[in-house]
Design an enzyme around this catalytic site. Structure first.
Site, PDB file in Angstrom:
ATOM      1  CG  HIS A 136     133.081 122.382  90.022  1.00  0.00           C
ATOM      2  ND1 HIS A 136     131.996 122.945  89.404  1.00  0.00           N
ATOM      3  CD2 HIS A 136     132.583 121.534  90.944  1.00  0.00           C
ATOM      4  CE1 HIS A 136     130.881 122.450  89.934  1.00  0.00           C
ATOM      5  NE2 HIS A 136     131.207 121.602  90.879  1.00  0.00           N
ATOM      6  N   GLY A 187     132.544 128.337  94.183  1.00  0.00           N
ATOM      7  CA  GLY A 187     131.173 127.892  93.987  1.00  0.00           C
ATOM      8  C   GLY A 187     130.936 126.549  94.636  1.00  0.00           C
ATOM      9  CG  HIS A 188     131.723 121.914  94.883  1.00  0.00           C
ATOM     10  ND1 HIS A 188     132.232 121.455  96.084  1.00  0.00           N
ATOM     11  CD2 HIS A 188     130.947 120.892  94.404  1.00  0.00           C
ATOM     12  CE1 HIS A 188     131.790 120.229  96.322  1.00  0.00           C
ATOM     13  NE2 HIS A 188     131.002 119.872  95.324  1.00  0.00           N
ATOM     14  CG  HIS A 265     125.713 120.338  96.495  1.00  0.00           C
ATOM     15  ND1 HIS A 265     126.890 119.789  96.954  1.00  0.00           N
ATOM     16  CD2 HIS A 265     125.393 119.649  95.361  1.00  0.00           C
ATOM     17  CE1 HIS A 265     127.271 118.814  96.143  1.00  0.00           C
ATOM     18  NE2 HIS A 265     126.371 118.712  95.172  1.00  0.00           N
ATOM     19  CD  GLU A 317     124.511 115.920  93.295  1.00  0.00           C
ATOM     20  OE1 GLU A 317     124.726 114.938  92.559  1.00  0.00           O
ATOM     21  OE2 GLU A 317     125.375 116.766  93.573  1.00  0.00           O
ATOM     22  CD  GLU A 333     127.063 113.266  96.137  1.00  0.00           C
ATOM     23  OE1 GLU A 333     128.187 113.344  95.608  1.00  0.00           O
ATOM     24  OE2 GLU A 333     126.263 114.219  96.189  1.00  0.00           O
ATOM     25  CB  CYS A 335     130.402 112.592  97.989  1.00  0.00           C
ATOM     26  SG  CYS A 335     131.509 111.968  96.701  1.00  0.00           S
ATOM     27  CB  CYS A 413     132.352 113.002  92.935  1.00  0.00           C
ATOM     28  SG  CYS A 413     130.580 112.804  93.190  1.00  0.00           S
ATOM     29  CB  CYS A 414     130.573 108.459  95.040  1.00  0.00           C
ATOM     30  SG  CYS A 414     129.316 109.740  95.304  1.00  0.00           S
TER      31      CYS A 414
END
Length: 648
Positions: A136, A187-188, A265, A317, A333, A335, A413-414
């Site tokens: 990340h 990766g994200h 994801h 997710e 989620e 997010c 994160c949210c």
């Protein structure tokens, strides 16, 4: 093709709305200070963050060890971005000073070469940039870029902007198609969004070019992450193995131009789609826009919950298969719904089409704000459409789906993501082209736009009447375009559009979900849109197995649900009549005060006490109450359902 419109300046839009002002006030007065304390480890009883202390340690201002997730830095970045937007809504010198202090620490933590990531600065400096698949670094960089741009725009202070420029330059020096650089991808996904914002803030093409590289490199070598893993010989999550990777999880299985189904994801995918749409509009890239539209259609038509929730699979997710939308096991989620707003917003900038504004509205009034308790103190990560105490949050397969909101998360994160969405609400309301002002959302406010100042008065989403008062800044004619929600029946005689009381033909002026009014505007010209707000029944596609024989209730943009606290036990035994007569009323007490609830006469099926019986249950009349979905789980732990069986 190029960007059709420009987004509004969030700082020039003042929300004054009976619905949204309350939410913004809670976020600014309660949530931001609370999250600041959490980030500083000052709140007992919630999951430790340590995020700001990680930066202090990286800056050499404290001694200690890194604590938290590998992406812990992103919590600080999103909080700072939310603070930036909040300062445009409600100036707060004390908060701004504390944010400045945190930015000073971040600047000190940045390495001489521009690198910035506290996990690898403090804990594993020897492994930086070795594990793009799991670690990340680019994700955190993207969020920090967004924060730097937002803070500069809000305050005029550019220290953090300069930090993220150095960080972006460091990334450009390391990655790219040139010989000697690493041909890597995140990766994200997220850095692509940050780079596009950095490009607009600075005008430097190299940042847009880097965003395009990361997008277009994706899927060219589907084995990249596997090769990376074998090369480094270690992994961050779990025990190292040489097994092949599922690259569809982070959308690296095909190029962005070849992907037609939303997989993997959900948040990663939607962040990627957001950057794709932004780049497509900015560069006038028709091929990339068509790729976005194919993915949009798959998401909206086959993979989205009626609440706007996204991601039906708790494993990873992730998006589930087409029409696979379990209610009680939904991931959805917070997010992901926020990311869908971002995606829709960028699509709307490229093509003013009501389908995008409709989804922004769906997300805003349902599955984004359902992620926060009404008092602003607790949060959902997961937003199911059905809850069963004793099962939800407890049994295998349901442990992710909690019946009550926790105070915080180790993976947080949210909550800060929701902060930055709510405080930046103004920029989603408007956009402008050279000749048109577009109103996308019916939210009470005053907006300073390029061609006019516009004041909006409304009680939406509870009442279907909105009045726009226009104060032109030019003597030239221009067009004012107002989004008409998709549920409004333009053939209904009760639907009206007037200018200074004179009725206009709404059908004649409607195009792709907007009505267009072109004229030389005079001071205080008043445009009024009126339409009935009726309770509607929605039915799912018959491929959605869980919802066969069921209906969901909607009024305006709001999705409703049923809770046990209003309707007694076993709400699964309730039935909605085919001929529905529902009364909408304003709740005037309790935690739901100010929300419109629904009352109706329905049925309850009453059967034998035996586990199985050959005697069918009998139908008894029952008074039913439905509440807005976003308000559920605010009155204790109890049953909840969105989809209810319809009486035969």
């Amino acid at each position: 093709m190029s960007k059709a419109v420009r987004e509004a300046d969030n700082g020039k839009v003042r929300i004054a709305d009976s619905f949204w002002s309350r939410i913004q006030e809670k976020v600014i007065d309660i949530v931001i200070p609370f999250q600041e304390k959490v980030l500083n480890d000052e709140v007992p009883g919630v999951a430790k963050s340590h995020a700001i202390e990680n930066f202090r340690i990286a800056a050499g201002l404290s001694r200690g060890e890194f604590y938290g997730m590998v992406f812990q830095d992103s919590d600080v970045a999103k909080w700072l971005e939310g603070v930036a937007y909040s300062l445009t809504v409600k100036p707060d010198p004390g908060l701004e000073e504390r944010a400045d202090d945190i930015i000073d620490i971040i600047e000190k933590a940045q390495q001489p070469d521009g690198y910035l990531d506290t996990y690898f600065i403090v804990k594993e400096p020897q492994h930086r940039w070795q594990n793009l698949h799991e670690c990340h670094e680019l994700y955190c960089a993207g969020h920090m870029m967004e924060a730097g741009v937002a803070y500069a725009e809000a305050t005029g202070k550019k220290k953090l902007l300069h930090v993220v420029e150095r960080l972006a330059d460091h990334i450009i020096d390391r990655f790219g198609p040139e010989e000697g650089k690493e041909h890597g991808i995140p990766g994200h996904q997220e850095v692509e969004i940050g780079l596009m914002k950095l490009y607009r803030a600075t005008g430097k093409e190299k940042y847009k070019d880097m965003a395009r590289y990361f997008l277009e490199e994706r899927g060219k070598n589907p084995d990249y992450f596997y090769q990376e893993k074998l090369k480094r010989g270690w992994q961050h999550w779990g025990q190292y193995s040489t097994e092949a990777l599922d690259v569809s999880y982070n959308q690296a299985h095909r190029t962005v131009y070849e992907q037609e189904e939303a997989v993997g994801h959900a948040v990663r995918a939607l962040y990627m789609y957001t950057a794709m749409a932004d780049l497509a509009g900015t560069d006038g890239d028709k091929r990339l826009y068509q790729a976005c539209r194919r993915l949009w259609d798959n998401v909206v038509d086959k993979k989205m919950y009626i609440t706007g929730g996204l991601g039906g699979n708790s494993e990873g997710e992730a998006f589930s298969g087409n029409y696979e939308l379990p209610n009680d096991m939904a991931y959805a989620e917070t997010c992901a719904s926020i990311a869908m707003v971002f995606f829709a917003h960028r699509m709307l900038e490229t093509e003013p089409d009501g389908v995008y504004a409709d989804i922004i509205e769906k997300e805003l009034y349902n599955s984004t704000i359902s992620g926060m308790q009404l008092d602003g103190k607790k949060y959902f990560y997961v937003n199911p459409l059905e809850c069963e105490p004793g099962v939800s949050g407890e049994l295998f397969g349901y442990k992710h789906s909690l019946p009550v909101r926790p105070g915080w998360y180790a993976c947080a994160c949210c909550p800060p993501n929701l902060v930055r969405l709510v405080t930046s609400l103004g920029k989603y309301c408007w956009s402008e082209s050279d000749s048109v002002i577009y109103s996308h959302l019916m939210i009470g406010q005053s907006a300073q736009l390029e061609k006019a100042d516009v004041t909006v008065e409304t009680k939406y989403p509870w009442e279907g009447e909105t009045v726009y008062t226009v104060m032109p800044r030019t003597a030239e004619a221009f067009t004012f375009a107002i989004h008409i929600p998709c549920y409004v029946n333009l053939d209904d005689e009760r639907v009206s559009l007037t200018v200074n009381g004179e009725r206009l033909d709404i059908r004649e002026r409607e195009k792709k979900g907007y009505v267009y009014i072109t004229r030389k505007w005079e001071a205080k010209d008043a445009v009024a849109l009126r339409f009935p707000m009726e309770v509607r029944k929605a039915y799912a596609n018959q491929h959605v197995r869980e919802n066969a024989g069921c209906v969901a209730l909607l009024r305006g943009p709001v999705v409703y649900c049923f809770e046990g606290v209003d309707n007694g036990e076993t709400i699964q035994s309730l039935r909605i009549p085919k001929e529905l007569k529902a009364e909408a009323y304003l709740c005037e007490e309790g935690v739901l005060k100010g929300n419109v609830l629904l009352k109706m006469e329905g049925f309850r099926m009453v059967g034998s006490e035996a586990l199985y019986s050959e005697k069918p249950p009998v139908k008894e009349k029952a008074q039913l109450t439905a509440i807005p979905y976003y308000t559920w789980a605010n009155r204790g732990e109890n049953q909840m359902r969105v989809w209810m069986q319809e009486s035969v």
